[in-house]
Motif scaffolding. Structure first.
Motif, PDB file in Angstrom:
ATOM      1  N   SER A 129      40.876  78.783   8.601  1.00 12.61           N
ATOM      2  CA  SER A 129      40.671  77.839   9.691  1.00 12.61           C
ATOM      3  C   SER A 129      39.994  76.577   9.170  1.00 12.61           C
ATOM      4  CB  SER A 129      39.789  78.492  10.778  1.00 12.61           C
ATOM      5  OG  SER A 129      39.638  77.646  11.897  1.00 12.61           O
ATOM      6  N   ASN A 130      40.508  75.440   9.613  1.00 13.70           N
ATOM      7  CA  ASN A 130      39.926  74.138   9.280  1.00 13.70           C
ATOM      8  C   ASN A 130      39.995  73.802   7.796  1.00 13.70           C
ATOM      9  OD1 ASN A 130      38.899  73.376  11.999  1.00 13.70           O
ATOM     10  ND2 ASN A 130      37.637  75.214  11.733  1.00 13.70           N
ATOM     11  N   PHE A 131      41.003  74.292   7.110  1.00 17.67           N
ATOM     12  CA  PHE A 131      41.207  73.985   5.702  1.00 17.67           C
ATOM     13  C   PHE A 131      41.998  72.682   5.563  1.00 17.67           C
ATOM     14  CE2 PHE A 131      39.506  77.998   5.118  1.00 17.67           C
ATOM     15  CZ  PHE A 131      39.597  78.487   3.811  1.00 17.67           C
ATOM     16  N   ARG A 132      41.637  71.866   4.578  1.00 19.35           N
ATOM     17  CA  ARG A 132      42.484  70.734   4.216  1.00 19.35           C
ATOM     18  C   ARG A 132      43.764  71.281   3.591  1.00 19.35           C
ATOM     19  NH1 ARG A 132      37.901  69.139   1.220  1.00 19.35           N
ATOM     20  NH2 ARG A 132      39.203  69.565  -0.615  1.00 19.35           N
ATOM     21  N   PRO A 133      44.821  70.482   3.556  1.00 18.65           N
ATOM     22  CA  PRO A 133      46.066  70.964   2.937  1.00 18.65           C
ATOM     23  C   PRO A 133      45.879  71.477   1.509  1.00 18.65           C
ATOM     24  CG  PRO A 133      46.515  68.984   4.190  1.00 18.65           C
ATOM     25  CD  PRO A 133      45.023  69.165   4.211  1.00 18.65           C
ATOM     26  N   ASP A 134      45.089  70.780   0.694  1.00 21.15           N
ATOM     27  CA  ASP A 134      44.897  71.233  -0.688  1.00 21.15           C
ATOM     28  C   ASP A 134      44.116  72.540  -0.733  1.00 21.15           C
ATOM     29  OD1 ASP A 134      42.686  69.456   0.199  1.00 21.15           O
ATOM     30  OD2 ASP A 134      41.812  69.944  -1.747  1.00 21.15           O
ATOM     31  N   GLN A 135      43.130  72.712   0.156  1.00 20.86           N
ATOM     32  CA  GLN A 135      42.379  73.964   0.199  1.00 20.86           C
ATOM     33  C   GLN A 135      43.255  75.114   0.672  1.00 20.86           C
ATOM     34  OE1 GLN A 135      39.349  72.422   2.883  1.00 20.86           O
ATOM     35  NE2 GLN A 135      37.785  72.718   1.314  1.00 20.86           N
ATOM     36  N   LEU A 136      44.106  74.835   1.637  1.00 19.28           N
ATOM     37  CA  LEU A 136      45.013  75.850   2.153  1.00 19.28           C
ATOM     38  C   LEU A 136      45.985  76.308   1.073  1.00 19.28           C
ATOM     39  CD1 LEU A 136      46.217  77.479   4.519  1.00 19.28           C
ATOM     40  CD2 LEU A 136      47.581  75.460   5.093  1.00 19.28           C
ATOM     41  N   THR A 137      46.553  75.357   0.365  1.00 21.19           N
ATOM     42  CA  THR A 137      47.514  75.693  -0.693  1.00 21.19           C
ATOM     43  C   THR A 137      46.844  76.516  -1.784  1.00 21.19           C
ATOM     44  OG1 THR A 137      48.790  73.694  -0.234  1.00 21.19           O
ATOM     45  CG2 THR A 137      49.118  74.730  -2.376  1.00 21.19           C
ATOM     46  N   GLU A 138      45.627  76.129  -2.167  1.00 19.29           N
ATOM     47  CA  GLU A 138      44.893  76.891  -3.182  1.00 19.29           C
ATOM     48  C   GLU A 138      44.652  78.322  -2.720  1.00 19.29           C
ATOM     49  OE1 GLU A 138      40.667  76.774  -5.661  1.00 19.29           O
ATOM     50  OE2 GLU A 138      40.780  75.884  -3.651  1.00 19.29           O
ATOM     51  N   ALA A 139      44.241  78.485  -1.464  1.00 23.05           N
ATOM     52  CA  ALA A 139      43.960  79.818  -0.947  1.00 23.05           C
ATOM     53  C   ALA A 139      45.221  80.683  -0.914  1.00 23.05           C
ATOM     54  CB  ALA A 139      43.348  79.714   0.451  1.00 23.05           C
ATOM     55  N   ILE A 140      46.323  80.103  -0.465  1.00 25.09           N
ATOM     56  CA  ILE A 140      47.592  80.849  -0.420  1.00 25.09           C
ATOM     57  C   ILE A 140      47.974  81.322  -1.818  1.00 25.09           C
ATOM     58  CG2 ILE A 140      50.086  80.564  -0.056  1.00 25.09           C
ATOM     59  CD1 ILE A 140      49.339  78.762   2.354  1.00 25.09           C
ATOM     60  N   HIS A 164      51.305  71.456   9.687  1.00 26.65           N
ATOM     61  CA  HIS A 164      52.447  72.075  10.356  1.00 26.65           C
ATOM     62  C   HIS A 164      53.573  72.317   9.361  1.00 26.65           C
ATOM     63  CE1 HIS A 164      56.137  71.901  13.038  1.00 26.65           C
ATOM     64  NE2 HIS A 164      55.494  72.948  13.470  1.00 26.65           N
ATOM     65  N   GLU A 165      53.804  71.352   8.486  1.00 23.49           N
ATOM     66  CA  GLU A 165      54.852  71.513   7.472  1.00 23.49           C
ATOM     67  C   GLU A 165      54.510  72.654   6.528  1.00 23.49           C
ATOM     68  OE1 GLU A 165      57.887  70.155   7.251  1.00 23.49           O
ATOM     69  OE2 GLU A 165      57.361  69.389   9.233  1.00 23.49           O
ATOM     70  N   LEU A 166      53.238  72.785   6.165  1.00 20.20           N
ATOM     71  CA  LEU A 166      52.839  73.899   5.293  1.00 20.20           C
ATOM     72  C   LEU A 166      53.015  75.237   6.001  1.00 20.20           C
ATOM     73  CD1 LEU A 166      49.650  72.429   3.569  1.00 20.20           C
ATOM     74  CD2 LEU A 166      51.788  73.094   2.448  1.00 20.20           C
ATOM     75  N   ALA A 167      52.744  75.275   7.298  1.00 20.63           N
ATOM     76  CA  ALA A 167      52.956  76.508   8.060  1.00 20.63           C
ATOM     77  C   ALA A 167      54.432  76.892   8.050  1.00 20.63           C
ATOM     78  CB  ALA A 167      52.453  76.330   9.494  1.00 20.63           C
ATOM     79  N   ARG A 168      55.277  75.915   8.247  1.00 21.75           N
ATOM     80  CA  ARG A 168      56.722  76.188   8.211  1.00 21.75           C
ATOM     81  C   ARG A 168      57.155  76.634   6.828  1.00 21.75           C
ATOM     82  NH1 ARG A 168      59.842  71.150  10.589  1.00 21.75           N
ATOM     83  NH2 ARG A 168      61.589  72.555  10.161  1.00 21.75           N
ATOM     84  N   GLU A 169      56.636  75.972   5.805  1.00 24.72           N
ATOM     85  CA  GLU A 169      57.033  76.289   4.427  1.00 24.72           C
ATOM     86  C   GLU A 169      56.606  77.690   4.015  1.00 24.72           C
ATOM     87  OE1 GLU A 169      55.850  74.822  -0.113  1.00 24.72           O
ATOM     88  OE2 GLU A 169      55.498  73.472   1.587  1.00 24.72           O
ATOM     89  N   HIS A 170      55.390  78.078   4.408  1.00 21.94           N
ATOM     90  CA  HIS A 170      54.846  79.358   3.950  1.00 21.94           C
ATOM     91  C   HIS A 170      55.013  80.483   4.968  1.00 21.94           C
ATOM     92  CE1 HIS A 170      53.069  77.825   0.233  1.00 21.94           C
ATOM     93  NE2 HIS A 170      52.710  76.754   0.906  1.00 21.94           N
ATOM     94  N   GLY A 171      55.489  80.148   6.157  1.00 25.04           N
ATOM     95  CA  GLY A 171      55.791  81.181   7.138  1.00 25.04           C
ATOM     96  C   GLY A 171      54.583  81.742   7.870  1.00 25.04           C
ATOM     97  N   HIS A 172      53.510  80.943   8.008  1.00 26.26           N
ATOM     98  CA  HIS A 172      52.378  81.407   8.805  1.00 26.26           C
ATOM     99  C   HIS A 172      52.288  80.604  10.103  1.00 26.26           C
ATOM    100  CE1 HIS A 172      50.437  78.275   6.114  1.00 26.26           C
ATOM    101  NE2 HIS A 172      50.028  77.855   7.296  1.00 26.26           N
TER     102      HIS A 172
END
Length: 265
Positions: A129-140, A164-172
């Motif tokens: 929750s509340n991750f920047r795109p770069d933090q989200l990608t690193e965590a994934i 939203h694009e990252l959610a679509r790309e990674h399926g979450h």
């Protein structure tokens, strides 16, 4: 296993035991099956009271909670997640988020703890929750288990296109908190006009717009029973393509949750 329902019931600031329990029970009676809480809301046990008051089987509900920012070291994450599970009086937590990647958040400690909690059966699914795109990608990339959901502020004044694009790309799921911007959407001319066209409220329009988006799940918080029911009714509101395009084109960026330590600052 519990089924995730896109429109959830948020419990932020429902700190009074009776208000929270009755609110949760009424939301479930209204039709909600997805309930969102957090360690920091200090109401997990009251949420459990509301769940137990309802006539719906616990297995048919989806209850999410979040680790507070001081509980993100490896040992603290594991210990306090178990405490949350106990307060929620459930065999396992349907979804556990990292509430904010600040303070004690350390990818090398926090993320392995989340994987361990899933492996141990304390938690069914991992959320951030509340991750920047770069933090989200690193965590994934670091996690062994998939991210089920990423929860962020999201509404017509704060669309979060990259997330939203990252959610679509990674399926979450992109889970949208403050989905009506604490009713600031009611001050937007475009949304007022669309609401008038459909004979509904700006809040309902905002929720219906979010529900029109792929992989977005809004979780409005409402204390009054009338608002709870009105939010649920937004599921039946069908916006046409012109409505959606007009909302997409709103040229106003405004966060309602923003503070100096927030990851994007």
């Amino acid at each position: 296993m519990s089924t995730f329902d896109r429109l959830g019931y948020g419990t932020y600031k429902l700190e009074d035991p009776e208000e929270c329990a009755s609110g949760v029970a009424h939301a479930i009676e209204t039709g909600y099956r997805h309930i969102d809480t957090a360690q920091g809301y200090d109401n997990e046990s009251y949420v459990a009271d509301g769940v137990e008051r309802s006539a719906v089987d616990r297995d048919d509900l989806f209850v999410a909670t979040k680790l507070s920012t001081d509980n993100l070291s490896y040992d603290d994450a594991i210990a306090t997640a178990k405490e949350s599970r106990d307060r929620l009086r459930t065999d396992s937590i349907d979804l556990l988020y990292v509430h904010w990647p600040i303070h004690s958040y350390d990818p090398e400690e926090t993320l392995p703890a989340l994987d361990h909690l899933v492996d141990e059966g304390v938690v069914d699914r991992i959320g951030l929750s509340n991750f920047r795109p770069d933090q989200l990608t690193e965590a994934i990339d670091r996690l062994d288990h998939e991210v089920f959901a990423h929860q962020v502020e999201c509404h017509p004044l704060c669309w979060q296109d990259e997330l939203h694009e990252l959610a679509r790309e990674h399926g979450h799921w992109l889970v949208a908190y403050s989905p009506i911007a604490r009713n600031r959407v009611a001050d937007v001319d475009t949304i007022q006009e669309i609401a008038a066209k459909h004979g509904t409220t700006p809040a309902a329009v905002s929720l219906a717009w979010l529900l029109s988006k792929e992989c977005v799940a809004p979780i409005p918080k409402a204390a009054s029973h009338d608002h709870v029911e009105a939010n649920w009714a937004a599921r039946e509101l069908e916006l046409d393509a012109e409505d959606i395009d007009r909302i997409d084109a709103i040229d106003r960026e405004e966060r309602v949750v923003d503070f100096e330590e927030a990851p994007w600052n």
